[in-house]
Motif scaffolding. Structure first.
Motif, PDB file in Angstrom:
ATOM      1  N   THR A   6       1.015  -1.335  -0.009  1.00 46.98           N
ATOM      2  CA  THR A   6       0.074  -0.054  -0.120  1.00 46.98           C
ATOM      3  C   THR A   6       0.772   1.275   0.020  1.00 46.98           C
ATOM      4  O   THR A   6       0.204   2.419  -0.283  1.00 46.98           O
ATOM      5  N   SER A   7       1.962   1.148   0.451  1.00 49.80           N
ATOM      6  CA  SER A   7       2.876   2.278   0.620  1.00 49.80           C
ATOM      7  C   SER A   7       4.550   1.877   0.267  1.00 49.80           C
ATOM      8  O   SER A   7       5.027   0.938   0.926  1.00 49.80           O
ATOM      9  N   ILE A   8       5.134   2.450  -0.763  1.00 46.97           N
ATOM     10  CA  ILE A   8       6.492   2.117  -1.298  1.00 46.97           C
ATOM     11  C   ILE A   8       7.279   3.012  -1.417  1.00 46.97           C
ATOM     12  O   ILE A   8       6.951   4.467  -1.405  1.00 46.97           O
ATOM     13  N   ASP A  86      -1.400   2.479  -7.418  1.00 48.89           N
ATOM     14  CA  ASP A  86      -2.620   3.261  -6.798  1.00 48.89           C
ATOM     15  C   ASP A  86      -2.373   3.870  -5.267  1.00 48.89           C
ATOM     16  O   ASP A  86      -3.002   4.635  -4.703  1.00 48.89           O
ATOM     17  N   GLY A  87      -1.277   3.211  -4.695  1.00 48.68           N
ATOM     18  CA  GLY A  87      -1.093   3.456  -3.363  1.00 48.68           C
ATOM     19  C   GLY A  87       0.180   4.555  -3.054  1.00 48.68           C
ATOM     20  O   GLY A  87       0.066   5.466  -4.266  1.00 48.68           O
ATOM     21  N   ALA A 171       6.401   4.489   7.458  1.00 46.07           N
ATOM     22  CA  ALA A 171       5.065   4.252   6.921  1.00 46.07           C
ATOM     23  C   ALA A 171       4.972   3.137   5.900  1.00 46.07           C
ATOM     24  O   ALA A 171       3.973   2.651   5.641  1.00 46.07           O
ATOM     25  N   CYS A 172       6.195   2.624   5.213  1.00 48.17           N
ATOM     26  CA  CYS A 172       5.963   2.022   3.992  1.00 48.17           C
ATOM     27  C   CYS A 172       5.719   0.537   4.403  1.00 48.17           C
ATOM     28  O   CYS A 172       6.134  -0.126   5.581  1.00 48.17           O
ATOM     29  N   ASP A 173       5.269  -0.130   3.420  1.00 48.35           N
ATOM     30  CA  ASP A 173       5.298  -1.675   3.561  1.00 48.35           C
ATOM     31  C   ASP A 173       6.062  -2.455   2.468  1.00 48.35           C
ATOM     32  O   ASP A 173       6.223  -3.656   2.477  1.00 48.35           O
ATOM     33  N   LEU A 174       6.810  -1.668   1.843  1.00 43.95           N
ATOM     34  CA  LEU A 174       7.684  -2.148   0.713  1.00 43.95           C
ATOM     35  C   LEU A 174       8.991  -0.994   0.588  1.00 43.95           C
ATOM     36  O   LEU A 174       8.546   0.071   0.251  1.00 43.95           O
ATOM     37  N   PHE A 175       9.997  -1.648   0.663  1.00 47.48           N
ATOM     38  CA  PHE A 175      11.151  -0.600   0.368  1.00 47.48           C
ATOM     39  C   PHE A 175      11.980  -1.440  -0.697  1.00 47.48           C
ATOM     40  O   PHE A 175      12.334  -2.521  -0.309  1.00 47.48           O
ATOM     41  N   ILE A 176      12.417  -0.700  -1.574  1.00 48.48           N
ATOM     42  CA  ILE A 176      13.130  -1.212  -2.660  1.00 48.48           C
ATOM     43  C   ILE A 176      14.554  -0.437  -2.949  1.00 48.48           C
ATOM     44  O   ILE A 176      14.284   0.898  -3.037  1.00 48.48           O
ATOM     45  N   ALA A 177      15.667  -0.879  -2.943  1.00 46.58           N
ATOM     46  CA  ALA A 177      16.981  -0.298  -3.128  1.00 46.58           C
ATOM     47  C   ALA A 177      17.361  -0.703  -4.442  1.00 46.58           C
ATOM     48  O   ALA A 177      17.443  -1.910  -4.830  1.00 46.58           O
TER      49      ALA A 177
END
Ligand code: NAD
Length: 237
Positions: A6-8, A86-87, A171-177
């Motif tokens: 929902t939050s990236i 959408d998030g 607040a994020c539920d996905l973190f991408i490096a």
């Protein structure tokens, strides 16, 4: 990833711009474009030899603005993703080039500054700059030379936008490096901040970096970034 985030938060580093022809910073030998980083990316280096530092960033700026330097498929995939997801979405870059915005990204923070900006040492006002500048350039506010520096965060200086970045990480539920070596603090610790709040963490890089992300994909950014972002958009359909 099985469920739609929902939050990236995405963090990019020099590796995403490598296939656009911009050299990465090679921590292994401490060189950035053949210069020791202490000489060109520290306040002490600027104090010791300002002309070298001005010329270093003038060269980087000239290369960035040359017709041969363009955003690549990884920059474009992130811009497309920002518009289709959408998030909540935030792109944080350590890069000082402008290839993300040229690809169309707008939810973007430059935590280490920008090559196309300069700053007055007296007033701290920031100006756009596309030409060379140096010690002899007259400042627009002071009307005197010797007061302008590159708007770049050097080693030992505080990165920009840290409050906003930390709030998004928490607040994020996905973190991408993407394309970052994990050698430069505090960006190297972002995945741990995200993990504390139980975010899923993903590394997209040419090779393993040693950081313990939940998921890794290795290969050139132009291939693995579009593929990974598409896999998330598939979950949304
Ligand atoms: P880094 O140079 O330390 O590491 C680059 C990473 O990118 C490495 O892990 C490497 O394996 C990976 N990589 C290289 N080519 C790749 C590819 N084609 N696809 C995917 N991954 C690839 O980069 P960093 O962690 O961003 O730290 C460098 C610092 O120097 C930053 O603070 C940045 O401000 C500055 N810098 C910026 C630029 C730029 O603006 N483009 C370029 C060089 C350095």
């Amino acid at each position: 990833m099985d469920s739609l985030p929902t939050s990236i938060v995405v963090l990019t580093g020099a590796g995403i711009s490598a296939e656009s022809g911009i050299e990465t910073f090679r921590a292994a030998d401490g060189l950035w474009a053949n210069h020791p980083v202490e000489d060109v990316a520290t306040p002490e280096g600027f104090a010791a030899n300002p002309q070298l530092v001005y010329e270093f960033y003038n060269q980087r700026r000239r290369q960035l603005l040359s017709p041969a330097t363009k955003p690549n498929a990884a920059h474009s995939a992130l811009a497309k993703f920002e518009h289709e997801f959408d998030g909540e979405f935030l792109l944080v870059t350590q890069n000082v080039d402008n290839l993300h915005e040229r690809a169309g990204s707008s939810k973007l923070l430059h935590m280490h500054g920008e090559l196309l900006k300069m700053r007055c040492l007296n007033s701290r006002l920031v100006y756009d700059i596309s030409e060379d500048f140096d010690f002899d350039t007259e400042c627009k506010c002071c009307r005197s030379p010797g007061n302008l520096r590159p708007h770049i965060v050097w080693f030992g200086e505080m990165p920009f936008h840290m409050n906003q970045i930390n709030m998004a990480l928490e607040a994020c539920d996905l973190f991408i490096a993407i394309g970052t070596s994990g050698n430069v603090y505090p960006a190297s610790g972002f995945y741990q901040t995200a993990k504390i709040r139980k975010a899923h963490t993903v590394e997209l890089n040419l090779e393993r970096t040693g950081s313990s992300f939940d998921q890794h994909h290795y290969g050139p950014a132009t291939e693995i970034v579009p593929a990974f972002l598409d896999s998330i958009l598939q979950l949304q359909r």
